[in-house]
Motif scaffolding. Structure first.
Motif, mmCIF file in Angstrom:
data_model
loop_
_atom_site.group_PDB
_atom_site.id
_atom_site.type_symbol
_atom_site.label_atom_id
_atom_site.label_comp_id
_atom_site.label_asym_id
_atom_site.label_seq_id
_atom_site.Cartn_x
_atom_site.Cartn_y
_atom_site.Cartn_z
ATOM 1 N N GLU A 248 0.907 -1.271 0.036
ATOM 2 C CA GLU A 248 -0.042 0.153 0.135
ATOM 3 C C GLU A 248 0.878 1.135 -0.002
ATOM 4 O OE1 GLU A 248 -2.812 0.077 3.163
ATOM 5 O OE2 GLU A 248 -3.910 -1.730 2.668
ATOM 6 N N TRP A 250 0.740 5.671 -0.172
ATOM 7 C CA TRP A 250 -0.105 6.982 -0.227
ATOM 8 C C TRP A 250 0.522 8.007 0.215
ATOM 9 C CZ3 TRP A 250 -0.259 3.329 3.456
ATOM 10 C CH2 TRP A 250 -0.262 3.811 4.859
ATOM 11 N N TYR A 265 -6.296 11.067 -6.571
ATOM 12 C CA TYR A 265 -5.167 10.590 -7.025
ATOM 13 C C TYR A 265 -4.586 11.243 -8.425
ATOM 14 C CZ TYR A 265 -8.035 7.608 -10.300
ATOM 15 O OH TYR A 265 -8.740 7.193 -11.315
ATOM 16 N N PRO A 291 -4.126 8.582 -2.637
ATOM 17 C CA PRO A 291 -3.576 6.958 -3.092
ATOM 18 C C PRO A 291 -2.500 7.038 -4.110
ATOM 19 C CG PRO A 291 -6.027 7.314 -2.810
ATOM 20 C CD PRO A 291 -5.427 8.790 -2.794
ATOM 21 N N LEU A 294 -3.392 2.240 -6.351
ATOM 22 C CA LEU A 294 -4.671 2.107 -6.488
ATOM 23 C C LEU A 294 -5.277 0.775 -6.102
ATOM 24 C CD1 LEU A 294 -5.526 4.358 -9.361
ATOM 25 C CD2 LEU A 294 -5.278 5.043 -6.734
ATOM 26 N N PHE A 297 -5.404 -0.879 -2.604
ATOM 27 C CA PHE A 297 -5.943 0.405 -2.143
ATOM 28 C C PHE A 297 -5.294 0.648 -0.937
ATOM 29 C CE2 PHE A 297 -8.930 3.391 -0.518
ATOM 30 C CZ PHE A 297 -8.801 4.576 -1.314
ATOM 31 N N PRO A 298 -4.938 1.849 -0.549
ATOM 32 C CA PRO A 298 -4.197 2.300 0.726
ATOM 33 C C PRO A 298 -5.149 2.197 1.783
ATOM 34 C CG PRO A 298 -3.910 4.037 -0.536
ATOM 35 C CD PRO A 298 -4.801 3.006 -1.652
ATOM 36 N N LYS A 299 -5.706 1.044 2.498
ATOM 37 C CA LYS A 299 -6.825 1.126 3.117
ATOM 38 C C LYS A 299 -6.330 1.776 4.608
ATOM 39 C CE LYS A 299 -9.165 -3.022 1.725
ATOM 40 N NZ LYS A 299 -9.390 -4.313 1.756
#
Lengths: 359, 242, 173
Positions: A248, A250, A265, A291, A294, A297-299
């Motif tokens: 991830e 971001w 983004y 982010p 993608l 996805f950078p949870k």
């Protein structure tokens, strides 16, 4: 000379387009095969490859179609080379067959999508409406591509080399998801020399090289025997889980003391960043999550902040769904999006933020 | 005593999934014999099609790649351009090479890729259940031409080899058949020539092989061979085309 | 400092190149800079414009809604961009090909005539750039010349010479 100084001296500043930065990065990262087909707004990338690949030890082919280009990449990758293709939205739709096979055969490869307006032939204005296609399996089957979204020309350069690294590491196709604005704009970049593995040095014991002194290798995605495909798919899934855990990426801006968090983004994030800075100058507590990956996805970026979110896209709400999943009902989410040539402007973002702020 | 017959090293010792009387097994074997005789097993990379021969790599004992339906020549182009020292061939059926992959076929040939192509023409789609192929003869019954192929509705049998022969990038094309021992010997010779051409850097070579599909021709194996000899060669005459 | 320029004209007038010279010179001046092109579907003779932003800070959107400076090379572009100038923005108009009437804060030069006088109609863009340099001291002449030398084809020294002459003539207007 210490290494830092040497590194500085080997750095060159260049003024180039995003498309060219992607191409140059690929060559430096050891891309030895490129096949493409003309489509606006990514033609500078193909042209750059045509000019430079051969001189620098690589292969350039203008393919007869997008389907052929992606399948040539499949062959080159099967033979152990770092390989790339690029296109824009309608062309990427055509490539989906090949991308599914690349995922199924676990072949590393980099696919560049410089997005334009859709659906159909759409137009040639920048857009972000292929987010679903890129982050969900765009072709058939249960698979993912690693998706990186540069926001500056420098990042076009940095993330392309990274895409090759990660693609080799995990044996998954990687997508660089940009848009027409980023592809065609010029910005200065600092060029770093990447260390690229040569075809002979590359550690790919699965590659097709001729079966000298070893058992024959087969590159395939076909598992007809009962139970085999499920076993293979579970292997893919555990690989995807590892990628989700470890890859991830971001960028955060002003999240320490924040009331509204903007999420955007690529090119859109540049505009959002401008809005955030302007709003901060007015004393508004606004921050940004951008982010970079993608998929995954950078949870994690969303886990700790339970504030009001504003998702901004050049689409009618695609990344929005990932933000909703990441936030999981724990915070409010507003959306601002335009697509088809319209790009949410700094002024529109500021107006929307003010409305939420005071509303 | 001299050994005059042996199992080819390039052919795995397994039984195939092909129907009785099918030509694929024979064509596979001929390729492995030629590969052994040329001493190129450790350099060869085969590209298998989608169709009945989809798992050809389970029978050939050398490096192989799968290709999506029709894309074998694009895949082979990628492999050969990256590894020009290897010997790369595709093995494709009529649907793969002359319908869904026509674009890839024509353009690989037109670029003059230094590749060898083994094109199995059995005038029908086998794996999916006997549908009309681009090479299906007029009046031939298939599951999608139940009353026989009709020129007004389905067009004519596509002579892709003759079409490709027009291209300057193409160096050698021959149409051969598996319907008799003599023709099988000719087939093997043509295959060898196609591979030698590549080894010598001469360029794009294609061998079209008329091959029996008793199952979807609704014939038993022997009459299927006779059908090639008496009917199919009238539409697809044998010999060197280029 | 942030300077937002829109340069507009028709394809073939060297619109993109004017922007690129400015951008390259901004790079040499250690500024942040973006250059964003826009073409019509026609390759030649259609509308063309580019947007250049030069700044001391990181640049957000490369797209310009309201410009600090407009450089207008023909009549169609004047009509298209006339409302895209900030209140106190500078407007430079090529009066060889555009009739500006009584526009506030607009300065004009017969750039195309100057270029024809120098024997190469294509250098009208550099004359316009010269006039811009004379009115806004954001990028130095030295760095513009350096950028032009860097970008000029090495095998055509006479081309660089005539471009530099046009630049000077533009500055002298």
């Amino acid at each position: 000379m210490d290494s830092e100084k040497r590194q500085k001296e080997s750095r060159v500043k260049l003024l180039i387009t995003g498309n060219e930065a992607i191409a140059e990065s690929a060559i430096q990262a050891g891309c030895r095969f490129y096949a493409g087909y003309p489509i606006t707004p990514q033609n500078e990338l193909t042209a750059y490859m045509a000019h430079h690949m051969q001189d620098r030890g690589g292969v350039f082919i203008q393919a007869e179609a997008e389907t052929a280009a992606i399948n040539m990449v499949y062959g080159a990758s099967a033979a152990g080379a770092r390989a790339m293709t690029s296109s824009s939205s309608p062309g990427i739709s055509l490539k989906q067959e090949g991308i599914s096979y690349l995922a199924g055969a676990e072949l590393p490869s980099v696919i560049v999508n410089i997005m334009r307006g859709g659906p159909g032939l759409g137009n040639i204005a920048p857009a972000q409406s292929d987010y679903f296609q890129a982050t969900r399996s765009g072709g058939h089957g249960d698979y993912h591509c690693l998706v990186l979204a540069p926001s500056t020309v420098q990042e076009c350069y940095d993330l392309t080399a990274l895409a090759f690294e990660l693609s080799d590491k995990y044996r998954v196709p990687a997508i660089i998801l940009g848009d027409g604005m980023l592809g065609q704009m010029m910005e200065p970049i600092v060029v770093t020399k990447f260390r690229a593995p040569s075809l002979k040095q590359s550690n790919k014991p699965w590659a097709l090289t001729g079966c000298k002194d070893r058992k024959a290798n087969v590159v395939k995605s076909f598992y007809l025997k009962e139970g085999d495909l499920e076993k293979f798919n579970l292997k893919l899934q555990s690989k995807y889980q590892k990628i989700q855990r470890e890859e991830e990426r971001w960028e955060e801006l002003f999240l320490n003391d924040v009331k509204i968090v903007l999420v955007a983004y690529g090119s859109m994030a540049r505009i959002a960043k401008g809005a955030v800075k302007a709003l901060r100058e007015k004393g508004k507590k606004v921050g940004l999550i951008r982010p970079i990956s993608l998929w995954p996805f950078p949870k994690k970026a969303f886990a700790k902040i339970r504030k009001q979110y504003l998702v901004i896209e050049m689409s009618y709400g695609q990344m929005l769904e990932d933000v909703q999943l990441a936030v999981n009902g724990q915070a409010g989410i507003e959306f601002l999006g335009r697509s088809g040539g319209g790009v949410p402007s700094e002024a529109e973002i500021i107006a929307k933020v003010n409305k939420i702020y005071h509303g | 005593m001299d050994k005059i017959y042996a199992h080819p090293k390039s052919l795995r010792d397994v039984s195939t999934h092909y129907c009785p009387g099918c030509g694929h097994g024979l064509a596979h074997r001929l390729i492995t014999e030629v590969v052994d005789e040329l001493g190129i097993r450790e350099k060869v990379i085969g590209v298998a099609p989608v169709g009945c021969a989809v798992v050809a790599y389970e029978y050939w004992d050398f490096d192989c790649s799968e290709a999506a339906h029709g894309r074998a020549l694009a895949v082979a182009t990628g492999i050969k351009r990256v590894r020009p020292e290897n010997i790369v061939f595709t093995y494709q059926g009529d649907g793969d090479l002359a319908a869904i992959g026509t674009n890839e076929t024509i353009h690989a040939a037109n670029r003059g890729e230094n590749l060898s192509v083994f094109f199995i023409n059995n005038a029908v789609y086998g794996m999916t259940g006997g549908q009309m192929a681009p090479t299906t003869l007029l009046n031939q019954k298939t599951s999608t031409t139940p009353d026989g192929r009709c020129a007004q509705l389905q067009g004519f049998p596509l002579k892709i080899s003759e079409m490709l022969a027009l291209l300057p990038g193409v160096k050698y094309i021959e149409r051969v058949s598996l319907h008799s021992p003599q023709e099988i010997i000719k087939t093997k010779k043509a295959m060898k020539k196609a591979l030698i051409n590549q080894m010598e850097g001469i360029g794009f070579s294609l061998v079209e092989i008329l091959s029996p599909c008793p199952t979807y021709w609704g014939l038993s194996p022997k009459p299927a061979l006779d059908w090639i000899k008496n009917t199919m060669v009238k539409e697809f005459p044998l010999g060197v085309i280029k | 400092m942030t300077e937002r320029l829109i340069i507009a004209g028709s394809g073939g007038q060297g619109i993109m190149l004017l922007g690129k010279v400015l951008a390259e010179a901004a790079l040499l001046s250690n500024k942040f800079v973006t250059w964003l092109p826009a073409y019509g579907p026609e390759v030649r003779g259609g509308a063309a414009h580019c947007m250049v932003i030069i700044s001391d800070d990181e640049i957000g959107s490369p797209y310009i809604d309201q410009a600090d400076t407009l450089i207008i090379m023909n009549q169609l572009s004047l009509a298209k961009f006339i409302n895209r100038r900030k209140d106190n923005g500078l407007m430079i108009i090529n009066s060889s090909l555009a009739e500006s009437g009584k526009l506030a804060k607009a300065i004009t030069g017969k750039f195309t005539d100057i270029a024809i006088g120098l024997g190469n109609i294509k250098v009208a863009n550099m004359a316009a750039l010269g006039m811009y340099l004379a009115h806004k001291k954001i990028i130095s002449l030295k760095n513009i010349e350096k950028a032009m030398r860097k970008m000029a084809p090495k095998d055509k020294p006479e081309l660089l010479k005539v471009n530099l002459e046009a630049l000077k003539k533009g500055m002298e207007i």
